[in-house]
Scaffold this active site. Sequence first.
Site, mmCIF file in Angstrom:
data_model
loop_
_atom_site.group_PDB
_atom_site.id
_atom_site.type_symbol
_atom_site.label_atom_id
_atom_site.label_comp_id
_atom_site.label_asym_id
_atom_site.label_seq_id
_atom_site.Cartn_x
_atom_site.Cartn_y
_atom_site.Cartn_z
ATOM 1 N N THR A 373 -21.495 37.651 -92.949
ATOM 2 C CA THR A 373 -20.965 36.423 -93.529
ATOM 3 C C THR A 373 -20.613 36.701 -94.981
ATOM 4 O OG1 THR A 373 -23.216 35.774 -94.083
ATOM 5 C CG2 THR A 373 -22.344 34.929 -92.020
ATOM 6 N N THR A 391 -17.822 32.884 -92.064
ATOM 7 C CA THR A 391 -18.181 34.041 -91.249
ATOM 8 C C THR A 391 -17.221 34.233 -90.087
ATOM 9 O OG1 THR A 391 -20.026 35.076 -90.044
ATOM 10 C CG2 THR A 391 -19.716 32.707 -89.742
ATOM 11 N N ASN A 393 -18.966 36.313 -87.679
ATOM 12 C CA ASN A 393 -20.130 36.801 -86.948
ATOM 13 C C ASN A 393 -20.268 38.307 -87.080
ATOM 14 O OD1 ASN A 393 -22.523 36.257 -85.563
ATOM 15 N ND2 ASN A 393 -21.612 36.752 -83.597
ATOM 16 N N ASP A 415 -23.661 33.418 -80.814
ATOM 17 C CA ASP A 415 -24.649 32.602 -81.519
ATOM 18 C C ASP A 415 -25.200 31.484 -80.641
ATOM 19 O OD1 ASP A 415 -24.640 34.080 -83.782
ATOM 20 O OD2 ASP A 415 -23.539 32.667 -85.018
ATOM 21 N N SER A 444 -26.272 27.822 -86.590
ATOM 22 C CA SER A 444 -26.048 28.792 -87.666
ATOM 23 C C SER A 444 -27.202 28.729 -88.654
ATOM 24 C CB SER A 444 -24.740 28.465 -88.391
ATOM 25 O OG SER A 444 -24.591 29.250 -89.562
ATOM 26 N N SER A 445 -27.363 29.803 -89.417
ATOM 27 C CA SER A 445 -28.329 29.814 -90.518
ATOM 28 C C SER A 445 -27.675 29.635 -91.881
ATOM 29 C CB SER A 445 -29.115 31.131 -90.518
ATOM 30 O OG SER A 445 -29.971 31.211 -89.412
#
Length: 566
Positions: A373, A391, A393, A415, A444-445
Amino acid sequence: MLKRIPFVFSLLLCGLLAMPATARDSRPAHPPGVAIASAHALATEAGLEILREGGNAFDAAVAVSAALSVVEPVSSGLGGGGFFLLHDAKSGRDVFVDAREVAPQSATPARYLDAAGQLDQDKAWNGATSAGIPGLPAALVHIARKYGRLPLAKSLAPAIRIARDGFPVYPRLVNEYAERKPVMERYAATRAVYLADGDPPELGETLKQPDLARTLERIAAQGFDGFYRGPVAQDLLAAVKADGVEWTADELAAYRVKEREPIRFKYRNWDLVTAPPPSSGGIALAEILKILEGWDLKSLEPAQRIHYEVEAMRRAYRDRTLYLGDPDSVRIPVRMLTSDDYAAGLRASILPDKATPSDMLPGTLPPHESVNTTHFSIMDADGNLAAVTQTVNLAYGSGMVVGGAGFLLNDEMDDFALKPGTPNAFGVTGYDANAIAPGRRPLSSMSPTFMFGPDRIAVLGTKGGSRIITSTMIGILGFDAGMDSPQVVALPRYHHQYLPDTITEEPGALPEDVVAQLQAMGYRVENYTDPLVLMHAVDWDRRTNAMHAGADPRNPVGEGKVVVSP
């Protein structure tokens, strides 16, 4: 023409725009200039160029985002998505613009299984089956039109110029290409961009992307329709069809960004504003920091402090897997997970001198996204803020360039929990809350964050997959300890995500005696050879009226310097 400054990855410009102090408050009402921190010099310069032409932080965010989409194809691009956290200084409003990719109508769990019913990793990681409907182009249009001062074409001009004229290839592009070479070279359109001279990108070569420049020009001229309808959409539909996947013109044209209410919570004297679902970052940060409020961390010995931090991480990541997903598809108990009472209950389960084995806590393995990202942070002279993480990924996303349009498609389908209980690309899994279904947005983080204190304002975020959350936590604690942005982005980092039940540290992040004490408590500590994340932050100290911008010194692209300019 704006003069280029090579290898400048964060930039601080101090202007003469400070406002007079009010009778009630001797502190300045507005920052004395602007600050930008991003992962590449050309992106930072693009944002500065737009600010100099009268744009605000939101126009600059469009410029930086688009420029990163050109110069960091390994990390983000028009074929991916992102989260934009914005603060409007005049109204005091914060808004979270969700430009996450969505699963196409053809994406069902069965598509990702082989004949034996096992997860087919090639379909999850590579090519059209791995891709979601891109969201980043829609975000650029939405933000420029709703929040910017300048025409979209003006803000996209630097990215168009860079794509057309090219930029020098740097080490990460070369190294990541070598890792993804077998996939990249499957596709004729990818080879046309990255093997244009007959061999893979080499350090110092100029990478030109004329098709990408034309796609950006179409977006600049036609807005949303320049990407999601017309020639670019036709190229996109043809590309995925040629790779065995059916998308429809209607689902492309139906993509919309979503404005969501951010997660808000207090930590000591700070008001924090951060990412809501489908990001797991805001809820996890609230849970971790509320647990940690029960101790005076600054007074603790390092091993004891890290013990409490890791136990808070462990519990938040367990809850991340159990409860979090696309908020439009699953019910998420946000109020419970971010409450003081819930944090107190979790805190009570932490022993002062012993690690809690993760298998003693009910739950499942958490998802873990790619580290590829990128993040940037902006503050303008009016006090507007932008924290943006975007991002594709995996490195170079799906590896598949859309012929004629010049951008790489993401591989965000990995994801999702493509098969419940089956590890994704990073050896971790998810369950029903993050199950794949048409139209859903994967968890997502990414955790773009604002911090508002009595005397200071900070904007921060990182790249780094599931390690984004814990590294953002470390950054928040650094600002709370009185550090500025350059100090915060340089802090040593360590991480725990419930499962695998391991503390991961950067080389030398934890002294040997601290590691020994943690091991005596029952922890397993592993050294990670590469940087866990890359952070970019800006802050304004109203007491001294000083602004700071910090680019992560671990950045493999170059030096990560801060430049101060009158």
